[in-house]
Design a protein around this motif. Structure first.
Motif, mmCIF file in Angstrom:
data_model
loop_
_atom_site.group_PDB
_atom_site.id
_atom_site.type_symbol
_atom_site.label_atom_id
_atom_site.label_comp_id
_atom_site.label_asym_id
_atom_site.label_seq_id
_atom_site.Cartn_x
_atom_site.Cartn_y
_atom_site.Cartn_z
ATOM 1 N N HIS A 72 0.865 -1.193 0.000
ATOM 2 C CA HIS A 72 0.000 0.000 0.000
ATOM 3 C C HIS A 72 0.898 1.239 0.000
ATOM 4 N N GLU A 73 0.676 2.162 -0.905
ATOM 5 C CA GLU A 73 1.500 3.383 -0.872
ATOM 6 C C GLU A 73 1.140 4.246 0.324
ATOM 7 N N TYR A 74 -0.170 4.270 0.683
ATOM 8 C CA TYR A 74 -0.523 5.079 1.864
ATOM 9 C C TYR A 74 -1.720 4.538 2.629
ATOM 10 N N LEU A 76 -2.465 1.866 4.238
ATOM 11 C CA LEU A 76 -2.330 1.086 5.475
ATOM 12 C C LEU A 76 -1.507 1.848 6.510
ATOM 13 N N LYS A 77 -1.607 3.154 6.474
ATOM 14 C CA LYS A 77 -0.939 3.979 7.492
ATOM 15 C C LYS A 77 -1.986 4.472 8.481
ATOM 16 N N ARG A 78 -1.502 4.710 9.723
ATOM 17 C CA ARG A 78 -2.444 4.919 10.817
ATOM 18 C C ARG A 78 -3.362 6.108 10.570
ATOM 19 N N CYS A 113 4.309 1.110 12.566
ATOM 20 C CA CYS A 113 4.766 2.124 13.528
ATOM 21 C C CYS A 113 5.739 3.064 12.833
ATOM 22 N N TRP A 114 5.301 4.302 12.610
ATOM 23 C CA TRP A 114 6.093 5.286 11.869
ATOM 24 C C TRP A 114 5.946 6.638 12.553
ATOM 25 N N TYR A 115 6.898 7.499 12.411
ATOM 26 C CA TYR A 115 6.792 8.830 13.023
ATOM 27 C C TYR A 115 5.857 9.726 12.220
ATOM 28 N N ALA A 116 5.579 9.308 10.956
ATOM 29 C CA ALA A 116 4.759 10.148 10.060
ATOM 30 C C ALA A 116 3.424 9.480 9.764
ATOM 31 N N ALA A 117 2.536 10.177 9.111
ATOM 32 C CA ALA A 117 1.227 9.666 8.675
ATOM 33 C C ALA A 117 0.428 9.098 9.841
ATOM 34 N N ASN A 118 0.554 9.786 10.997
ATOM 35 C CA ASN A 118 -0.268 9.408 12.148
ATOM 36 C C ASN A 118 -1.478 10.333 12.222
ATOM 37 N N VAL A 158 8.527 -1.285 12.072
ATOM 38 C CA VAL A 158 8.948 0.086 12.418
ATOM 39 C C VAL A 158 9.639 0.687 11.202
ATOM 40 N N ASN A 159 9.211 1.890 10.829
ATOM 41 C CA ASN A 159 9.716 2.569 9.644
ATOM 42 C C ASN A 159 10.468 3.837 10.057
ATOM 43 N N GLU A 160 11.679 3.985 9.490
ATOM 44 C CA GLU A 160 12.456 5.241 9.614
ATOM 45 C C GLU A 160 12.700 5.652 11.061
ATOM 46 N N ALA A 161 13.399 4.790 11.787
ATOM 47 C CA ALA A 161 13.637 5.040 13.224
ATOM 48 C C ALA A 161 14.855 5.920 13.481
ATOM 49 N N ILE A 243 15.612 -2.046 2.798
ATOM 50 C CA ILE A 243 16.298 -0.869 2.251
ATOM 51 C C ILE A 243 15.307 -0.189 1.311
ATOM 52 N N GLN A 244 14.885 1.018 1.621
ATOM 53 C CA GLN A 244 13.838 1.629 0.797
ATOM 54 C C GLN A 244 14.333 1.833 -0.640
ATOM 55 N N GLY A 245 15.547 2.369 -0.809
ATOM 56 C CA GLY A 245 16.076 2.490 -2.170
ATOM 57 C C GLY A 245 15.560 3.695 -2.937
ATOM 58 N N HIS A 246 15.291 4.801 -2.246
ATOM 59 C CA HIS A 246 14.968 6.063 -2.943
ATOM 60 C C HIS A 246 16.298 6.697 -3.364
ATOM 61 N N LEU A 247 16.825 6.282 -4.520
ATOM 62 C CA LEU A 247 18.157 6.733 -4.939
ATOM 63 C C LEU A 247 18.097 8.157 -5.471
ATOM 64 N N SER A 276 12.632 -2.183 -0.850
ATOM 65 C CA SER A 276 11.173 -2.089 -0.650
ATOM 66 C C SER A 276 10.506 -0.885 -1.283
ATOM 67 N N GLU A 277 11.288 0.132 -1.756
ATOM 68 C CA GLU A 277 10.651 1.355 -2.279
ATOM 69 C C GLU A 277 11.494 1.986 -3.403
ATOM 70 N N LEU A 278 11.997 1.179 -4.314
ATOM 71 C CA LEU A 278 12.943 1.666 -5.321
ATOM 72 C C LEU A 278 12.325 2.703 -6.253
ATOM 73 N N SER A 326 4.082 8.961 -9.547
ATOM 74 C CA SER A 326 5.172 8.995 -8.570
ATOM 75 C C SER A 326 5.042 10.172 -7.605
ATOM 76 N N TRP A 327 5.279 9.878 -6.339
ATOM 77 C CA TRP A 327 5.265 10.917 -5.290
ATOM 78 C C TRP A 327 6.306 11.988 -5.577
ATOM 79 N N MET A 328 7.353 11.626 -6.325
ATOM 80 C CA MET A 328 8.469 12.547 -6.538
ATOM 81 C C MET A 328 8.058 13.744 -7.396
HETATM 82 O O1 G3I Z 1 -6.125 10.628 -0.277
HETATM 83 C C1 G3I Z 1 -6.041 11.933 0.297
HETATM 84 C C2 G3I Z 1 -6.995 12.887 -0.428
HETATM 85 O O2 G3I Z 1 -8.338 12.459 -0.197
HETATM 86 C C3 G3I Z 1 -6.794 14.304 0.108
HETATM 87 O O3 G3I Z 1 -7.616 15.193 -0.619
HETATM 88 C C4 G3I Z 1 -5.318 14.683 -0.070
HETATM 89 C C5 G3I Z 1 -5.015 16.071 0.439
HETATM 90 O O4 G3I Z 1 -5.024 16.028 1.853
HETATM 91 O O5 G3I Z 1 -4.488 13.742 0.664
HETATM 92 C C6 G3I Z 1 -4.623 12.445 0.128
HETATM 93 O O6 G3I Z 1 -3.807 11.567 0.875
HETATM 94 C C7 G3I Z 1 -2.409 11.751 0.606
HETATM 95 C C8 G3I Z 1 -1.860 10.381 0.201
HETATM 96 O O7 G3I Z 1 -0.432 10.427 0.060
HETATM 97 C C9 G3I Z 1 -2.465 9.927 -1.128
HETATM 98 O O8 G3I Z 1 -2.029 10.749 -2.134
HETATM 99 C C10 G3I Z 1 -1.756 12.223 1.893
HETATM 100 O O9 G3I Z 1 -2.165 13.535 2.174
HETATM 101 C C11 G3I Z 1 -0.242 12.183 1.712
HETATM 102 O O10 G3I Z 1 0.400 12.480 2.961
HETATM 103 C C12 G3I Z 1 0.198 10.783 1.285
HETATM 104 O O11 G3I Z 1 1.594 10.818 1.064
HETATM 105 C C13 G3I Z 1 2.233 9.524 1.084
HETATM 106 C C14 G3I Z 1 3.313 9.577 2.174
HETATM 107 O O12 G3I Z 1 4.113 8.379 2.148
HETATM 108 C C15 G3I Z 1 2.679 9.694 3.556
HETATM 109 O O13 G3I Z 1 1.802 8.594 3.756
HETATM 110 C C16 G3I Z 1 2.873 9.310 -0.272
HETATM 111 O O14 G3I Z 1 1.848 9.088 -1.236
HETATM 112 C C17 G3I Z 1 3.792 8.095 -0.234
HETATM 113 O O15 G3I Z 1 4.501 7.970 -1.471
HETATM 114 C C18 G3I Z 1 4.805 8.225 0.903
HETATM 115 O O16 G3I Z 1 5.543 7.027 0.961
HETATM 116 C C19 G3I Z 1 6.669 7.028 1.872
HETATM 117 C C20 G3I Z 1 6.760 5.653 2.506
HETATM 118 O O17 G3I Z 1 5.559 5.354 3.179
HETATM 119 C C21 G3I Z 1 7.958 5.592 3.450
HETATM 120 N N1 G3I Z 1 9.199 5.914 2.740
HETATM 121 C C22 G3I Z 1 9.158 7.232 2.067
HETATM 122 C C23 G3I Z 1 7.977 7.280 1.095
HETATM 123 C C24 G3I Z 1 7.957 8.595 0.330
HETATM 124 O O18 G3I Z 1 7.733 9.651 1.225
#
Ligand code: G3I
Length: 372
Positions: A72-74, A76-78, A113-118, A158-161, A243-247, A276-278, A326-328
């Motif tokens: 899951h890209e996002y 399955l985060k808390r 368990c991650w410091y982000a996306a809580n 645990v992610n990114e400790a 190893i996430q692998g964001h080169l 895990s995240e190339l 891509s998130w990038m």
């Molecule tokens: O789905 C909602 C949408 O309904 C809403 O309108 C919009 C604006 O608030 O947000 C949307 O959710 C976003 C989600 O991505 C889907 O696009 C979240 O705000 C945003 O925070 C989330 O970002 C993800 C991020 O982790 C945080 O969960 C990125 O897609 C994802 O690529 C990124 O992945 C992380 C790995 O988990 C850990 N390693 C680093 C990697 C890149 O940062």
């Protein structure tokens, strides 16, 4: 449509416009990334977005062609799973699980368990007595693992400790609600809880920034290895390191020998490993897309040749399959000044295979078979 039906259909459609020439050619080709990985006892897959699975048939085609494992890209985060304390919403996470299940694909759980996306309520809730803080961590891990019992290939527990930029005695990440609530003990608690409620699927620690010889990568590697040593000394049940692998080759070059040394240290702990995240950031690369694609492919090949030479490596997942998502392309440190989409994944935004796809294929073909 399961994968066999899809591939038979695509082969039959090969002469029509129903799918792009590259996909038709792909369907006729002897082997996809998934098949090349399988031939070596490896997994290949990618992160997926439930919205794109629902809305983009070309995205689905590329995934069914090349992926054997998803993450899951996002969803399955808390922040998404428990938006209000004690109120769980698994719709997005289940959508990915259902898609994978209907196509015989594996899934890895990212992340418990991650410091982000809580969720916003969590930081305040973690101010209570220690027993309450522990309940907040334990109950979440138990709830999520119970729901997906028997369905996950592995878990990022645990992610990114680590975060040596806030250098302290051990380079641990302290801008972290879990560190502030427990100190380092949150990691042991998370893994022990995952072990107790798990089903035997391997439990991973996951982090990034370990592939280059720049100082901040060296400090990250040191912090990670010292952390694993402390966890091992306390019998924390950790099975693997992802190893996430964001080169970022145009900012911090990939250094095969430096990375190989880190891999040897990880294997010295008896850990299994995974990429895990190339993806390969093309920020600061050549303006010409063709040249940039070629350099991204060369780095991909060098990195995977090194990583896959280690028998502990179980598989490679890209952080997406197509540049379209891509998130990038959306995040400040990676967004291209010329406004074009980042070209960081195996398929471009039109689902044409890029040199990076071939680099992954060549690295898989050249990798030693697991168990050999
Ligand atoms: O789905 C909602 C949408 O309904 C809403 O309108 C919009 C604006 O608030 O947000 C949307 O959710 C976003 C989600 O991505 C889907 O696009 C979240 O705000 C945003 O925070 C989330 O970002 C993800 C991020 O982790 C945080 O969960 C990125 O897609 C994802 O690529 C990124 O992945 C992380 C790995 O988990 C850990 N390693 C680093 C990697 C890149 O940062």
């Amino acid at each position: 449509m399961n994968r066999r039906e899809f591939l038979n259909g695509a082969a039959a459609l090969a002469g029509t416009a129903a799918i792009g020439p590259s996909m038709a050619a792909a369907a006729a080709q002897p082997s996809s990334l998934r098949q090349r990985a399988e031939a070596k006892g490896l997994l290949f897959g990618c992160a997926v977005k439930s919205t794109a699975l629902r809305n983009d048939p070309d995205y689905v085609r590329a995934i069914l062609e090349d992926a054997d494992i998803l993450v899951h890209e996002y969803e399955l985060k808390r922040k998404n799973v428990e938006p209000k304390e004690g109120q769980y919403t698994f719709e997005g996470a289940d959508a990915v699980m259902d898609f994978a299940g209907s196509h015989g694909l594996k899934v890895r759980g990212h992340t418990l368990c991650w410091y982000a996306a809580n969720p916003d309520w969590l930081a305040n809730a973690l101010q209570g007595p220690m027993a309450e803080r522990e309940r907040l961590l334990v109950s979440y891990i138990q709830t999520v693992m119970d729901r997906y019992r028997g369905k996950m290939q592995s878990w990022d527990v645990v992610n990114e400790a680590v975060e040596p930029d806030q250098w302290n005695w051990n380079g641990m990440r302290r801008d972290n609600v879990w560190w502030q609530a427990f100190g380092e003990d949150y990691i042991g608690l998370a893994f022990r809880t995952a072990k107790e409620h798990g089903d035997g699927a391997p439990l991973y620690l996951c982090d990034y920034g370990v592939e280059s010889d720049v100082r901040w990568n060296e400090r990250r590697r040191t912090a990670i290895l010292n952390l694993i040593e402390r966890l091992r000394a306390r019998d924390v049940p950790i099975d693997g390191f992802a190893i996430q692998g964001h080169l970022k080759p145009f900012q911090a070059s990939f250094e095969p020998e430096v990375f190989a040394r880190f891999m040897r240290e990880l294997e010295g702990f008896g850990l299994q490993t995974m990429v895990s995240e190339l993806d390969v950031a093309d920020i600061d690369g050549p303006d010409d897309p063709g040249k940039r694609d070629a350099e991204v492919a060369a780095v991909t090949k060098s990195f995977l040749d090194t990583a896959l030479s280690f028998r502990s490596m179980t598989g490679v997942l890209c952080w997406g399959i197509s540049d379209r998502y891509s998130w990038m392309s959306d995040i400040a440190p990676y967004k291209r000044a010329d406004g074009t989409r980042s070209r960081v994944l195996p398929y471009d935004d039109g689902y044409r295979r890029k040199p990076m796809w071939q680099a992954i294929a060549d690295a898989l073909d050249g990798a030693p078979a697991r168990g050999s």
